[in-house]
Design a protein around this motif. Structure first.
Motif, PDB file in Angstrom:
ATOM      1  N   ASN A 596       2.240   2.697   9.885  1.00  0.00           N
ATOM      2  CA  ASN A 596       2.885   1.615   9.117  1.00  0.00           C
ATOM      3  C   ASN A 596       4.208   2.099   8.551  1.00  0.00           C
ATOM      4  OD1 ASN A 596       1.086  -0.411   9.485  1.00  0.00           O
ATOM      5  ND2 ASN A 596       0.079  -0.230   7.491  1.00  0.00           N
ATOM      6  N   ILE A 629       7.301  -2.366  -1.302  1.00  0.00           N
ATOM      7  CA  ILE A 629       6.443  -3.565  -1.361  1.00  0.00           C
ATOM      8  C   ILE A 629       6.394  -4.067  -2.798  1.00  0.00           C
ATOM      9  CG2 ILE A 629       4.078  -4.429  -0.981  1.00  0.00           C
ATOM     10  CD1 ILE A 629       3.813  -2.211   1.152  1.00  0.00           C
ATOM     11  N   SER A 642      -3.599 -10.037   6.022  1.00  0.00           N
ATOM     12  CA  SER A 642      -2.519 -10.280   5.084  1.00  0.00           C
ATOM     13  C   SER A 642      -1.297  -9.503   5.496  1.00  0.00           C
ATOM     14  CB  SER A 642      -2.977  -9.820   3.702  1.00  0.00           C
ATOM     15  OG  SER A 642      -2.675 -10.776   2.782  1.00  0.00           O
ATOM     16  N   GLY A 653       1.981  -7.164  14.378  1.00  0.00           N
ATOM     17  CA  GLY A 653       0.778  -6.686  13.678  1.00  0.00           C
ATOM     18  C   GLY A 653      -0.026  -7.889  13.242  1.00  0.00           C
ATOM     19  N   VAL A 654      -1.305  -7.645  12.950  1.00  0.00           N
ATOM     20  CA  VAL A 654      -2.141  -8.769  12.526  1.00  0.00           C
ATOM     21  C   VAL A 654      -2.645  -8.629  11.107  1.00  0.00           C
ATOM     22  CG1 VAL A 654      -2.997  -9.694  14.699  1.00  0.00           C
ATOM     23  CG2 VAL A 654      -4.025  -7.636  13.737  1.00  0.00           C
ATOM     24  N   SER A 684       7.735   3.226  -0.182  1.00  0.00           N
ATOM     25  CA  SER A 684       6.441   3.124  -0.860  1.00  0.00           C
ATOM     26  C   SER A 684       5.602   4.353  -0.552  1.00  0.00           C
ATOM     27  CB  SER A 684       5.684   1.868  -0.432  1.00  0.00           C
ATOM     28  OG  SER A 684       6.182   1.344   0.766  1.00  0.00           O
TER      29      SER A 684
HETATM   30  P1  ADP Z   1      -0.044  -5.020  10.034  1.00  0.00           P
HETATM   31  O1  ADP Z   1       0.776  -3.831  10.002  1.00  0.00           O
HETATM   32  O2  ADP Z   1      -0.790  -5.229  11.295  1.00  0.00           O
HETATM   33  O3  ADP Z   1       0.694  -6.252   9.601  1.00  0.00           O
HETATM   34  P2  ADP Z   1      -1.480  -3.825   7.797  1.00  0.00           P
HETATM   35  O4  ADP Z   1      -2.743  -4.225   7.167  1.00  0.00           O
HETATM   36  O5  ADP Z   1      -1.392  -2.445   8.331  1.00  0.00           O
HETATM   37  O6  ADP Z   1      -1.168  -4.872   8.957  1.00  0.00           O
HETATM   38  O7  ADP Z   1      -0.327  -4.009   6.771  1.00  0.00           O
HETATM   39  C1  ADP Z   1      -0.277  -5.220   6.033  1.00  0.00           C
HETATM   40  C2  ADP Z   1       1.144  -5.536   5.617  1.00  0.00           C
HETATM   41  O8  ADP Z   1       1.561  -4.607   4.631  1.00  0.00           O
HETATM   42  C3  ADP Z   1       2.141  -5.379   6.722  1.00  0.00           C
HETATM   43  O9  ADP Z   1       2.261  -6.559   7.469  1.00  0.00           O
HETATM   44  C4  ADP Z   1       3.409  -5.078   5.996  1.00  0.00           C
HETATM   45  O10 ADP Z   1       4.019  -6.262   5.583  1.00  0.00           O
HETATM   46  C5  ADP Z   1       2.940  -4.343   4.728  1.00  0.00           C
HETATM   47  N1  ADP Z   1       3.120  -2.863   4.840  1.00  0.00           N
HETATM   48  C6  ADP Z   1       2.197  -1.960   5.211  1.00  0.00           C
HETATM   49  N2  ADP Z   1       2.688  -0.718   5.154  1.00  0.00           N
HETATM   50  C7  ADP Z   1       3.972  -0.831   4.720  1.00  0.00           C
HETATM   51  C8  ADP Z   1       5.009   0.105   4.453  1.00  0.00           C
HETATM   52  N3  ADP Z   1       4.851   1.423   4.604  1.00  0.00           N
HETATM   53  N4  ADP Z   1       6.211  -0.373   4.002  1.00  0.00           N
HETATM   54  C9  ADP Z   1       6.386  -1.700   3.858  1.00  0.00           C
HETATM   55  N5  ADP Z   1       5.444  -2.650   4.105  1.00  0.00           N
HETATM   56  C10 ADP Z   1       4.243  -2.195   4.535  1.00  0.00           C
END
Ligand code: ADP
Length: 698
Positions: A596, A629, A642, A653-654, A684
């Protein structure tokens, strides 16, 4: 011809006066009184009596006047007089008679029980009659024999003829008055039935009014219970023991006169209940002697009955029965009204409950779109109070574009009665809400209106989008690596055939392995999310060297960092003994977090993994210098599906990765959290801390 003597003249004057006197009275009792007292005066005697018969020739009343004292006598003692005495003779022969000496005349019945009769020595009796009907018999008596002559008979006959007209007139008048009173009472009760909604109140009122028309000692209304096999008293009047009367219940099996009336669906009259084998005496009806029971008929079915009774034997006439039946019809109407009102009320209550509590928004508007009513959900969804909604236009509330559509919808509605369409609206906070609207014609407060039922299908739309995203993800996240895998494997034979370069081959095998691992991890995480949620996944505990675990994760993410020119730094580990965890799961947690970080941080970003040990807890921290975030998003990104940004520009991504990380961490008794200021470039940090456990000693 009567001899023209002063006595006769004065008698003629008296007769003239008597005629006037008779006809001046309008009430039957008054007329009878006058007939008797005028007869005394005119005849110059002190005793007279009057027998009255009803239209069937049955004895109706008997009056005796003695020295101007009028006495009404009871029937039983009169039977014999009627059979054998003078009155019986006159009744039979329909002509007047003079008895000169009662002791020798056979037509005189010697009744020693009556002092008046035993003292009588002479008498004159005449029929009071109309050409076709015997109304009564008028008798004058004297204590001396040979007191009367033919002139007395003539005089009494003229008086009787006058009395016949006076009595008939008074009876007709009284009957007319009675019918009018009956009609007035029935009308007033009928009117009350519609205005009083409480059934008991109506029933009591009917019994009260019935008393104006039919003379009764007590009266009751019985209705069938719900099962239809027990008649229970619903209203009662003037019973000696009211409590007992109100508790009376009569079952179908009892062969009582009540049931005869119900079965025959006709009123039943009992002249003397003591002679009626089926009659059931209760403590509240001890004194009852005669009775009428009229069934309450609704649509050819008896629903109960109206009863009146008297302490007198043979009290009721056919007319009374008819009147009680007329009242029984009123009762039946009252019951039907009450039932309809009750049904309407309960329908109204259940409709309003359905209306108010519906999970759909319901708005009722006139055909021009003016809102007449709106339910709780409508107020909630449109974020307006009911008062604010009522009176505004549906077009304004539902959809600013609706004015154009409304006419079109209404036209369709008029043809189809019910239409449905989808609509995207903005609530009062300008938040989009997707609705599936069903409109149909309804009767509202007596008018034809439109009922708009709007179902919030935002969640369904969301789910549809998710499904679409999932498909996209599968295409992107699974098909991509699988394509790479196939390409790699396809290259292998070529390398083998052409160069037989072992190193290249090894690189290809590594790559293939790496890609397969990625795909398997993704599939495992998806499966694990749903299984972990149901608490179904038993953790595959093993002794894991943290260093090895981190290296394995690094091996998987490094290529992606390289691809995005991201600087990936893995900080040195503190001294950590091997721990007892589900290694595959925690490895995938780390991979998800690092992936991520790489994915959401723009190219050439910085991502790091630091591991610390404190108080028997191992904590991993994955930091980046990406977009960060916001606090609001921090609370929801761990939820399934979410995502912060759903736009097509955002990385694919889902929204399952973080949900998986949370579930996996918590399954280990640990916790996951995020620290970020939500400022782009400041990035973050995701923390995962797990309490250290060691392999149990067996
Ligand atoms: P996905 O990546 O499939 O969307 P995740 O559950 O891994 O699903 O992450 C959820 C959401 O959190 C992501 O869609 C993204 O918007 C946010 N996110 C996760 N990790 C980060 C990060 N390191 N920096 C910014 N936003 C993040």
């Amino acid at each position: 011809m009567l001899p023209d003597t002063p006595r006769v003249r004065s008698r003629l004057d008296l007769l003239y006066a008597a005629t006037r006197e008779f006809n001046a009275g309008l009430d039957v009792d008054q007329v009878l009184n006058r007939v008797l007292s005028t007869t005394l005066v005119t005849a110059g005697v002190s005793n007279a009596s009057l027998f009255l018969f009803d239209s069937d020739g049955k004895l109706d009343n008997h009056f005796q006047i003695s020295n101007f004292e009028i006495e009404k006598r009871s029937y039983p003692t009169l039977g014999r007089i009627l059979d054998r005495g003078l009155v019986g003779w006159v009744r039979k022969h329909r002509e007047g008679v003079v008895i000169n000496d009662t002791s020798t005349d056979k037509r005189w019945y010697k009744n020693d029980s009556n002092a008046q009769f035993s003292k009588t020595r002479s008498a004159v009796a005449v029929p009071i009659q109309l050409p076709d009907q015997l109304i009564g018999i008028l008798t004058i008596t004297a204590p001396k024999p040979d007191f009367f002559d033919q002139s007395d008979l003539a005089m009494l006959t003229i008086m009787a003829d006058q009395a016949a007209f006076a009595i008939t007139n008074a009876q007709l008048f009284e009957a007319e008055q009675y019918r009018r009173r009956l009609a007035d009472t029935l009308t007033s009760v009928a009117r009350s039935i519609n205005s009083i909604l409480n059934l008991n109140e109506v029933l009591n009122l009917i019994l009260e009014k019935l008393a104006l028309v039919v003379d009764y000692d007590s009266s009751s209304i019985l209705l069938f219970d719900e099962e239809g096999d027990l008649l229970s008293v619903r209203a009662a009047r003037h019973f000696e023991d009211m409590e007992d009367a109100l508790n009376v219940k009569i079952s179908v099996s009892q062969n009582s006169p009540n049931y005869l009336a119900i079965l025959r669906q006709e009123p039943v009259v009992i002249a003397d209940v003591d002679k009626e084998p089926g009659w059931i005496k209760s403590s509240s009806s001890r004194k009852v002697r005669s009775w009428i029971g009229a069934p309450l008929i609704v649509r050819d079915e008896a629903i109960g009955m109206l009863t009146v009774d008297s302490y007198q034997v043979d009290k009721y006439t056919d007319e009374n029965v008819e009147d009680v039946s007329a009242f029984a019809n009123l009762v039946a109407t009252a019951v039907v009204n009450a039932q309809t009102v009750a049904r309407l009320k309960s329908a109204e209550t259940s409709y309003s409950a359905l209306f108010e509590d519906s999970t759909d928004m319901i708005v009722i508007s006139a055909y021009d779109g003016l809102i007449l009513d709106a339910n709780r959900m409508a107020c909630q969804m449109l974020r307006r109070t009911k008062d604010a909604l009522i009176g505004s236009g549906i077009d304004f509330v539902i959809d600013p574009r609706l004015p154009n559509h409304l006419a079109e919808h209404v036209t369709r509605l008029k043809v189809w009665r019910e239409i449905s369409f989808e609509l995207d609206i903005l609530d009062a906070y300008r938040q989009p809400v997707s609705l599936e609207v069903k409109a149909r014609q309804v009767h509202y407060k007596g008018k034809l209106c439109v009922q708009w039922v709007g179902r919030d299908i935002s969640a369904r739309k969301e789910a549809e989008k998710l499904r679409q995203d999932l498909v996209n993800m599968l295409v992107h996240d699974l098909r991509g690596p699988l394509g790479n895998l196939i390409n790699t494997i396809e290259l292998m034979p070529m390398v083998l055939d052409k160069t037989q370069d072992v190193n290249s081959l090894r690189n290809l095998v590594d790559l293939a392995l790496q890609t397969s691992q990625d795909v398997r991890d993704l599939v495992d995480s998806m499966l694990d999310v749903s299984r972990l949620e149901q608490g179904e996944v038993p953790l595959q505990h093993e002794t894991v060297e943290i260093e090895e675990l981190i290296q394995a994760a690094e091996r998987q993410v490094r290529p992606r960092a390289k691809e995005k020119l991201t600087e990936l730094s893995i900080h040195p580990l503190p001294e950590i003994a091997p721990i007892w965890i589900d290694g595959s799961m925690i490895r995938r947690v780390l991979i998800n977090l690092i992936d991520n970080a790489i994915k959401y941080t723009p190219a050439e970003g910085q991502v790091s993994l630091a591991t610390t040990m404190q108080d028997n807890t191992i904590t991993f921290a994955v930091s980046d210098n990406g977009p960060g975030i916001t606090k609001t998003d921090q609370t929801r990104i761990f939820n399934k599906f979410s995502r912060v940004d759903y736009s097509s520009e955002s990385p694919s991504g889902v929204g399952l990765g973080l949900a998986f990380c949370k579930l996996a961490t918590e399954a280990h008794g640990g916790k996951i959290w995020i620290e970020s200021e939500g400022v782009s470039g400041k990035g973050s940090t995701f923390y995962v801390s797990i309490p250290m456990t060691f392999e149990p000693q067996t």
